[in-house]
Write an enzyme that holds these catalytic residues in place. Sequence first.
Site, PDB file in Angstrom:
ATOM      1  N   GLU A 128       0.847  -1.197   0.000  1.00  0.00           N
ATOM      2  CA  GLU A 128       0.000   0.000   0.000  1.00  0.00           C
ATOM      3  C   GLU A 128       0.885   1.251   0.000  1.00  0.00           C
ATOM      4  OE1 GLU A 128      -2.858   0.368   3.186  1.00  0.00           O
ATOM      5  OE2 GLU A 128      -3.712   2.158   2.297  1.00  0.00           O
ATOM      6  N   GLY A 268       3.314   2.221  10.920  1.00  0.00           N
ATOM      7  CA  GLY A 268       3.047   1.399  12.100  1.00  0.00           C
ATOM      8  C   GLY A 268       2.835  -0.060  11.750  1.00  0.00           C
ATOM      9  N   MET A 270       0.551  -2.909   8.650  1.00  0.00           N
ATOM     10  CA  MET A 270      -0.173  -3.023   7.381  1.00  0.00           C
ATOM     11  C   MET A 270      -1.127  -4.207   7.434  1.00  0.00           C
ATOM     12  SD  MET A 270      -0.712  -1.849   4.378  1.00  0.00           S
ATOM     13  CE  MET A 270      -2.003  -2.611   3.431  1.00  0.00           C
ATOM     14  N   GLU A 271      -2.347  -3.946   6.961  1.00  0.00           N
ATOM     15  CA  GLU A 271      -3.452  -4.891   7.151  1.00  0.00           C
ATOM     16  C   GLU A 271      -3.580  -5.953   6.060  1.00  0.00           C
ATOM     17  OE1 GLU A 271      -3.816  -1.553   6.378  1.00  0.00           O
ATOM     18  OE2 GLU A 271      -5.468  -1.238   4.985  1.00  0.00           O
ATOM     19  N   HIS A 304      -6.489  -1.973  15.188  1.00  0.00           N
ATOM     20  CA  HIS A 304      -6.710  -1.219  13.945  1.00  0.00           C
ATOM     21  C   HIS A 304      -6.522  -2.128  12.723  1.00  0.00           C
ATOM     22  CE1 HIS A 304      -6.508   2.517  11.445  1.00  0.00           C
ATOM     23  NE2 HIS A 304      -5.739   1.741  10.690  1.00  0.00           N
ATOM     24  N   GLU A 305      -5.410  -2.834  12.691  1.00  0.00           N
ATOM     25  CA  GLU A 305      -5.145  -3.678  11.509  1.00  0.00           C
ATOM     26  C   GLU A 305      -6.160  -4.818  11.439  1.00  0.00           C
ATOM     27  OE1 GLU A 305      -3.265  -2.163   9.601  1.00  0.00           O
ATOM     28  OE2 GLU A 305      -2.294  -0.894  11.104  1.00  0.00           O
ATOM     29  N   GLU A 327      -9.659   4.353   6.400  1.00  0.00           N
ATOM     30  CA  GLU A 327      -8.796   4.771   7.511  1.00  0.00           C
ATOM     31  C   GLU A 327      -9.559   5.543   8.595  1.00  0.00           C
ATOM     32  OE1 GLU A 327      -6.244   3.349   7.971  1.00  0.00           O
ATOM     33  OE2 GLU A 327      -5.540   2.671   6.001  1.00  0.00           O
TER      34      GLU A 327
HETATM   35  N1  B3K Z   1      -2.996   0.999   5.651  1.00  0.00           N
HETATM   36  C1  B3K Z   1      -1.677   1.150   6.197  1.00  0.00           C
HETATM   37  C2  B3K Z   1      -0.990   2.386   5.744  1.00  0.00           C
HETATM   38  C3  B3K Z   1      -0.189   2.224   4.523  1.00  0.00           C
HETATM   39  C4  B3K Z   1       0.594   3.481   4.241  1.00  0.00           C
HETATM   40  C5  B3K Z   1       1.323   3.414   2.974  1.00  0.00           C
HETATM   41  N2  B3K Z   1       2.087   4.604   2.698  1.00  0.00           N
HETATM   42  C6  B3K Z   1      -1.671   1.119   7.672  1.00  0.00           C
HETATM   43  C7  B3K Z   1      -2.964   1.401   8.326  1.00  0.00           C
HETATM   44  O1  B3K Z   1      -3.499   2.489   8.270  1.00  0.00           O
HETATM   45  O2  B3K Z   1      -3.528   0.500   8.872  1.00  0.00           O
HETATM   46 ZN    ZN Z   2      -5.400   1.849   8.724  1.00  0.00          ZN
END
Ligand code: B3K
Ligand code: ZN
Length: 864
Positions: A128, A268, A270-271, A304-305, A327
């Site tokens: 992502e 932090g 990634m899901e 969150h993930e 998000e």
């Molecule tokens: N979805 C990812 C963020 C990815 C960022 C890429 N530049 C983490 C999160 O918000 O859960």
């Molecule tokens: Zn997220």
Amino acid sequence: MTDASSTPAIPVTIHRGDYRPPEWQVPDIALDFALGIERTAVTAALSVVRAVPNPAALVLRGDGIAVQEVRVDGAVWNDWRMDGPDLIVDLGERDAATVEVDTLIDPGANTQLMGLYASNSMLCTQCEAEGFRRITFHPDRPDVLSRYRVRMSGDKALFPILLSNGNCVAQGDGEGGSHWALWEDPWPKPSYLFALVAGDLVVNRDRFTTMSGREVELGIWVRAGDEDRTGHAMQALKDSMAWDERVYGREYDLDLFNIVAVSDFNMGAMENKGLNVFNTRYILADADTATDLDYDGVQGVVAHEYFHNWSGNRVTCRDWFQLSLKEGFTVFRDQSFSADMGSAPVKRIEDVRLLRAAQFPEDAGPLAHPIRPDSYQEISNFYTATVYNKGAEIIRMMATLLGPDRFRKGTDLYFDRHDGEAATCEDFVRAMEEGGDIDLSQFRRWYEQAGTPRLALSLAQEGGDWFLDVAQTVPPTPGQPEKAPMMMPLRLAAFAMDGSGAAMADTLVTLTGASQRVALGRFAARPALSVNRGFSAPVIVDYVRAPGELAWLAAHDDDPFARYEALQQLMLDTLVAGVSGEKADHAAVIDAVAGTLTGRAGDPAFVAEAVLLPSEAFIGDQMVIVDPDAIRRERLALQTALGRALENEWRAVLSGAAPLATDLSPKAKGGRRLRGVALAYLAATGFADVPALAFGIFSDADGMTERQAALATLAHGDSDERVAALDIFYQRYRDNPLVLDKWFQVQAWSLRPDTVGAVRTLGEHPDFTLTNPNRVRSLYGALTGNQAAFHQADGAGYRLIADLVIALDPRNPQTAARMIPPLGRWKRFDEARGAKMKAELERILAQPGLSRDSTEQASKSLLG
Ligand code: B3K
Ligand code: ZN
């Protein structure tokens, strides 16, 4: 070796209005990886089908990769060409085909940490938003969903563990010490959710039975030696799974849920579907190495993930302009979860403090954008506090307007209607409207308009009846000179301060107009107004209240958030008066803090939050032109006054034994937090015994919360104990990267006048490295959060950050670009500072080969 050549700086602006549905869909994709750190061969077989009647040639996006060979339906195909980084395959009249492309990549040279890269001799991915195209050619847009089949092979000794999304359906040994695994994910997903991990990892295993009886195997994978620090993350995962069933009726949908922790990670976590990849910072925790805040961070990010499995994966985004769809909603979900797991009022205070620290300045500066942006040059720059945290506030407002039952009807409708689809923010709002039976036409402006709304309040009286007049304005932001009023929920109460008991109980008012009058009821005298209770709307309230009224609310309001706000406002008014050269009346603040300290012994976490002074940055946000030196002076003066006046109270807080570090109950955590605050107040007094007191706490601490609080307090000063504690801490934790980050951080946070020089020196420390984003953030990110140091009048702080951006950009543009926004707030500072900030932005922009990420941030910041 760096690989930034793949991100050209030609600023092409992508517009939301230009969205067109994909011309080709890719229902199935088979990937084959022959893994090696320096050489990984990738074959992607895409089954493509026409999605529109007369599509143009198939466009597959690439970034820094080269084609080895193209085959169509099994035969070598020469009808292809490159268009810049992208591959164009002409399929003639075909309606469907299997397009195979071979590429070769070098994960070891991937310093951007996007795509497939190496971290500590393991291979992992981050796709992502647009990293998949650094692995293979693909449409790489979130509205193209495919079923993935992933085969990978590699050296068994180097990569004993081979993981991808979904389920492992076959594995075996190959020749020459190699082995292979085949993974299949039954759920169609966009390419940004693809993940692969190969390395020498150990696992903490557990199980979870879903509400429909599905047995899920859980695994948290880390490097050997770290497994004992994964217990908190595992508990958080199981709690999250149960919570999403209970609160949203959503259960997990695979037999396996894996998490892998990696040290070098841009954000932090990634899901990725069924295979979350995490920064070690949000997985590893034990009492010796993690603070209570770190524990909370682990719990919040794991949740969150996990929650993304529904809000993000099952229902994904149609395009990246819709990012807040997943998000903002997921942040709201993780905030609600953490509130349920601990103290809800304290969680709300923390969330609002973060919003004010990170999002309000963004909304008031050159990079302001709506939660659904209208254009971007580099989407990585839009993973912002606005999209995430303001986005969460917008969902929260809808939840407030609808109430829990209708909100749940709305989310049920949203999930059921769009399951398996790539949806838009509009789809979400429509589901809320239909499920909640409400008209949100005007509310939609929150998705369109940037800028923090301001509510100007005044009280009016007619006979004994009192009224509140509310005037709403939304300030102009770049590209949006004119704004219209927005619908929002405002929670209010009014109290008689004379003890007569008259009150308007908690009331929810829906604001829609530019000005609106609200009846408060009959009061014999001007009532105390409790407004925006629970922070029901993400706005700035302009309402001047006498210190007596604020002090009364701080003591008596029945909404804990409003009590906190009243005390903060009292402190803020005093501090702003001092900074503006007026007399700062410390007495009212001292009385109110004393009242809070003694009056509410039951919830130490709340007390600790309430008695903390507003940050230097937040004080600055109240001023047209920020004077960082005066702010520091006034804040320290008030801290000293509070430290001295309430010396006995602070000493009493510290006199008892600290709660056991392994006790993570809200009471124990609150107790530790209050002890940290008490020590900081005592330190501000300058009393001679404080360094020894802090050193004693540092030495006796049985966990990191107390140890770090004492170290941070000592780090502000100039004592022998400071030198000793920093040295002891370094020697003890030099081999633990996450703890060593804290050692860098406390020094960059220091209030000492020589902090900028110290940070420059620490940047040359043998343990400092630009390759690890956590380390970069712990040193330079901490400095930008240290207002008076970063804005040191000679511009040394600005120079240091610009030097960092210039050094880091060729290696890791995403992390480099994230350091630029603090330089963009030049309009808010005096001319001399402003000129220095702009000069540094110009110096960054003049760098040959500057990335698209940094080019966008620096050029927009310069426009002001
Ligand atoms: N979805 C990812 C963020 C990815 C960022 C890429 N530049 C983490 C999160 O918000 O859960
Ligand atoms: Zn997220």
